[in-house]
Scaffold this active site. Structure first.
Site, mmCIF file in Angstrom:
data_model
loop_
_atom_site.group_PDB
_atom_site.id
_atom_site.type_symbol
_atom_site.label_atom_id
_atom_site.label_comp_id
_atom_site.label_asym_id
_atom_site.label_seq_id
_atom_site.Cartn_x
_atom_site.Cartn_y
_atom_site.Cartn_z
ATOM 1 N N HIS A 190 0.793 -1.515 0.146
ATOM 2 C CA HIS A 190 -0.153 0.150 -0.082
ATOM 3 C C HIS A 190 0.957 1.380 0.091
ATOM 4 O O HIS A 190 0.259 2.271 -0.294
ATOM 5 C CB HIS A 190 -0.925 -0.030 1.266
ATOM 6 C CG HIS A 190 -2.430 0.259 0.907
ATOM 7 N ND1 HIS A 190 -2.893 0.325 -0.320
ATOM 8 C CD2 HIS A 190 -3.343 0.619 1.849
ATOM 9 C CE1 HIS A 190 -4.084 0.597 -0.106
ATOM 10 N NE2 HIS A 190 -4.502 0.666 1.136
ATOM 11 N N PHE B 252 -3.253 8.696 6.942
ATOM 12 C CA PHE B 252 -3.365 7.527 6.521
ATOM 13 C C PHE B 252 -4.174 7.518 5.212
ATOM 14 O O PHE B 252 -4.663 8.467 4.957
ATOM 15 C CB PHE B 252 -4.115 6.802 7.817
ATOM 16 C CG PHE B 252 -3.239 6.455 8.892
ATOM 17 C CD1 PHE B 252 -2.681 5.362 8.926
ATOM 18 C CD2 PHE B 252 -3.184 7.337 9.876
ATOM 19 C CE1 PHE B 252 -1.731 5.003 10.134
ATOM 20 C CE2 PHE B 252 -2.261 7.191 10.963
ATOM 21 C CZ PHE B 252 -1.506 5.955 11.073
ATOM 22 N N ASN C 63 -9.242 3.080 -1.142
ATOM 23 C CA ASN C 63 -9.896 3.977 -0.237
ATOM 24 C C ASN C 63 -9.076 5.459 -0.499
ATOM 25 O O ASN C 63 -9.661 6.399 -0.106
ATOM 26 C CB ASN C 63 -9.825 3.490 1.078
ATOM 27 C CG ASN C 63 -10.886 2.321 1.257
ATOM 28 O OD1 ASN C 63 -11.966 2.270 0.594
ATOM 29 N ND2 ASN C 63 -10.409 1.378 1.909
ATOM 30 N N ASN D 219 -6.732 6.103 4.066
ATOM 31 C CA ASN D 219 -8.513 6.198 3.756
ATOM 32 C C ASN D 219 -8.599 7.580 3.923
ATOM 33 O O ASN D 219 -9.821 8.077 3.702
ATOM 34 C CB ASN D 219 -9.085 5.576 4.907
ATOM 35 C CG ASN D 219 -9.158 4.021 4.614
ATOM 36 O OD1 ASN D 219 -8.302 3.627 3.486
ATOM 37 N ND2 ASN D 219 -9.344 3.107 5.366
#
Length: 186
Positions: free
Chosen positions: A19, A64, A112, A66
């Site tokens: 990610h 982060f 996301n 999201n």
């Protein structure tokens, strides 16, 4: 002005997660083009400089994955950067490992981080989708993207980072198809 955004998660144990490939690309750009030292600003780590005679900002959001859009909105509002001058680097399960696909606009495809950016600045920005491949075997997607790259994959990420930075002048000119084919054919 251009804004390069690398998506990832800011914790030390996330550094080599699939990610976090967007963070790795920003680090490569910073190093290759000698951008300023990273400074915490706009809820991210910000660098600035010039590439191909264009003023460039590069950021790794610390909000982060999201909530990436919060950081991006604050920065573009402050510097008055139009969304079409934002280029986001992010991981993509639907792209073969080590390949990239650059595009303008479109859907989040369930990512996301991209959904958050869409929510805060709209969809009219460029994305460089960096292939991390699909999980092999019975593993949840959310677990897969948070796994670290293995040693062989880390070498692949280093290669794609090098190819992206070597071809960045094409991306700065927003020639997305040419950029994709150039990077993928190196």
């Amino acid at each position: 002005m251009l804004l390069f955004v690398g998506l990832g998660n800011p914790t030390p144990n996330s550094e080599n997660n699939r990610h976090n490939v967007g963070f790795k690309i920003i680090d490569s750009i910073n190093k290759k083009f000698g951008l300023t030292k990273q400074k915490p600003k706009f809820k991210g780590l910000l660098t600035t400089g010039n590439i191909e005679s264009k003023k460039v900002y590069a950021i790794k959001p610390l909000t982060f994955m999201n909530n990436s859009g919060i950081c991006i909105r604050e920065l573009i509002e402050y510097f008055k950067i139009e969304p079409e001058n934002v280029i986001v680097f992010h991981d993509d399960l639907d792209v073969e490992f080590g390949k990239i696909k650059a595009k303008f606009g479109g859907s989040s495809a369930g990512h996301n981080g991209i959904s958050s950016i869409d929510k805060f600045i709209g969809k009219d920005y460029s994305r460089v989708r960096i292939g991390i491949g699909k999980p092999k075997g019975p593993i949840e997607v959310s677990d897969y993207v948070l796994q670290n790259f293995d040693d062989e994959e880390i070498l692949g990420v280093e290669k794609i980072s090098k190819n992206i930075t070597e071809s960045l002048s094409i991306l700065v000119e927003k020639k997305l198809d040419l950029f994709s084919s150039t990077v993928n054919n190196k």
